[in-house]
Motif scaffolding. Structure first.
Motif, PDB file in Angstrom:
ATOM      1  N   VAL A 156     -13.104   9.282  -3.785  1.00  0.00           N
ATOM      2  CA  VAL A 156     -13.136  10.205  -2.653  1.00  0.00           C
ATOM      3  C   VAL A 156     -12.077   9.821  -1.633  1.00  0.00           C
ATOM      4  N   ALA A 157     -11.993   8.539  -1.311  1.00  0.00           N
ATOM      5  CA  ALA A 157     -10.994   8.084  -0.347  1.00  0.00           C
ATOM      6  C   ALA A 157      -9.581   8.321  -0.875  1.00  0.00           C
ATOM      7  N   GLU A 158      -9.358   8.167  -2.176  1.00  0.00           N
ATOM      8  CA  GLU A 158      -8.038   8.418  -2.751  1.00  0.00           C
ATOM      9  C   GLU A 158      -7.665   9.896  -2.636  1.00  0.00           C
ATOM     10  N   THR A 159      -8.640  10.786  -2.816  1.00  0.00           N
ATOM     11  CA  THR A 159      -8.394  12.216  -2.651  1.00  0.00           C
ATOM     12  C   THR A 159      -8.017  12.525  -1.205  1.00  0.00           C
ATOM     13  N   GLU A 160      -8.733  11.927  -0.250  1.00  0.00           N
ATOM     14  CA  GLU A 160      -8.425  12.116   1.174  1.00  0.00           C
ATOM     15  C   GLU A 160      -7.051  11.546   1.504  1.00  0.00           C
ATOM     16  N   PHE A 161      -6.728  10.398   0.923  1.00  0.00           N
ATOM     17  CA  PHE A 161      -5.433   9.761   1.133  1.00  0.00           C
ATOM     18  C   PHE A 161      -4.308  10.650   0.600  1.00  0.00           C
ATOM     19  N   ASP A 162      -4.471  11.183  -0.618  1.00  0.00           N
ATOM     20  CA  ASP A 162      -3.450  12.063  -1.190  1.00  0.00           C
ATOM     21  C   ASP A 162      -3.281  13.332  -0.356  1.00  0.00           C
ATOM     22  N   ALA A 163      -4.382  13.878   0.150  1.00  0.00           N
ATOM     23  CA  ALA A 163      -4.301  15.073   0.995  1.00  0.00           C
ATOM     24  C   ALA A 163      -3.550  14.762   2.284  1.00  0.00           C
ATOM     25  N   ALA A 164      -3.816  13.599   2.875  1.00  0.00           N
ATOM     26  CA  ALA A 164      -3.117  13.205   4.102  1.00  0.00           C
ATOM     27  C   ALA A 164      -1.634  12.957   3.817  1.00  0.00           C
ATOM     28  N   ALA A 165      -1.338  12.351   2.675  1.00  0.00           N
ATOM     29  CA  ALA A 165       0.061  12.117   2.297  1.00  0.00           C
ATOM     30  C   ALA A 165       0.787  13.437   2.076  1.00  0.00           C
ATOM     31  N   ALA A 166       0.130  14.389   1.429  1.00  0.00           N
ATOM     32  CA  ALA A 166       0.736  15.702   1.187  1.00  0.00           C
ATOM     33  C   ALA A 166       0.999  16.420   2.511  1.00  0.00           C
ATOM     34  N   ALA A 167       0.041  16.337   3.443  1.00  0.00           N
ATOM     35  CA  ALA A 167       0.221  16.981   4.757  1.00  0.00           C
ATOM     36  C   ALA A 167       1.384  16.349   5.509  1.00  0.00           C
ATOM     37  N   LEU A 168       1.481  15.034   5.448  1.00  0.00           N
ATOM     38  CA  LEU A 168       2.579  14.346   6.119  1.00  0.00           C
ATOM     39  C   LEU A 168       3.915  14.708   5.469  1.00  0.00           C
ATOM     40  N   PHE A 169       3.952  14.777   4.148  1.00  0.00           N
ATOM     41  CA  PHE A 169       5.170  15.163   3.446  1.00  0.00           C
ATOM     42  C   PHE A 169       5.598  16.566   3.867  1.00  0.00           C
ATOM     43  N   ASP A 170       4.639  17.491   3.904  1.00  0.00           N
ATOM     44  CA  ASP A 170       4.945  18.883   4.267  1.00  0.00           C
ATOM     45  C   ASP A 170       5.476  19.014   5.689  1.00  0.00           C
ATOM     46  N   LYS A 171       5.139  18.055   6.547  1.00  0.00           N
ATOM     47  CA  LYS A 171       5.614  18.075   7.936  1.00  0.00           C
ATOM     48  C   LYS A 171       6.894  17.254   8.110  1.00  0.00           C
ATOM     49  N   GLY A 172       7.484  16.817   6.995  1.00  0.00           N
ATOM     50  CA  GLY A 172       8.749  16.096   7.053  1.00  0.00           C
ATOM     51  C   GLY A 172       8.624  14.594   7.173  1.00  0.00           C
ATOM     52  N   GLY A 173       7.428  14.064   6.948  1.00  0.00           N
ATOM     53  CA  GLY A 173       7.194  12.628   7.120  1.00  0.00           C
ATOM     54  C   GLY A 173       7.815  11.775   6.035  1.00  0.00           C
TER      55      GLY A 173
END
Length: 151
Positions: free
Chosen positions: A40-57
């Motif tokens: 579950v935490a890995e899924t949340e981590f991947d979602a946060a990473a994807a959101a950061l990537f989409d914002k140019g992080g």
């Protein structure tokens, strides 16, 4: 660190809290526990990473993968994050992908292709929180809260 002996030496250093560096830097030091309860935490981590990537992080896109012929499917982590040799890393990062982008466009962090972006601060905070939660559950990430004086 491109040399395994140097990496091992650093990872084996005891820190002020009595733990080894590898206890804080699980992923970088190859000290990842076998833990199914982190899904579950890995899924949340991947979602946060994807959101950061989409914002140019400055992260690698966790959704990106490509077919590398006989070597099978590769991701930023499996293809470029631990190459070690600068010339090989540059060659891989400069490879054009099926979508017309360079690998470095998908693997920003691993390829050193991070944009200057102040608007990613909120997403970075969310990403760090997700990484900390995954670390606390035994996941294979480096603890984003850990730092030490190397001087």
């Amino acid at each position: 660190v491109g040399r395994p002996a140097v990496l091992r030496n650093r990872c084996d250093q005891e820190q002020d809290d009595g733990k080894l560096l590898s206890d804080h830097c699980r992923k970088s030091c190859g000290n990842c526990p076998e833990a199914e309860e982190t899904a579950v935490a890995e899924t949340e981590f991947d979602a946060a990473a994807a959101a950061l990537f989409d914002k140019g992080g400055c992260v690698d896109d966790p959704r990106f993968s490509f077919d590398n012929g006989s070597e099978g499917t590769k991701t930023c982590e499996t293809y470029v994050s631990d190459v070690g040799r600068p010339a090989v890393l540059q060659n891989r990062c400069d490879q054009e992908q099926d979508d017309g982008k360079l690998l470095s466009d998908h693997c920003r962090k691993s390829c050193g292709n991070c944009p200057e972006a102040e608007e990613t601060a909120v997403a970075e905070t969310e990403f760090d929180a997700a990484a900390a939660a995954l670390f606390d559950k035994g996941g294979c990430v480096d603890d984003p809260r850990f730092s030490f004086d190397n001087g």
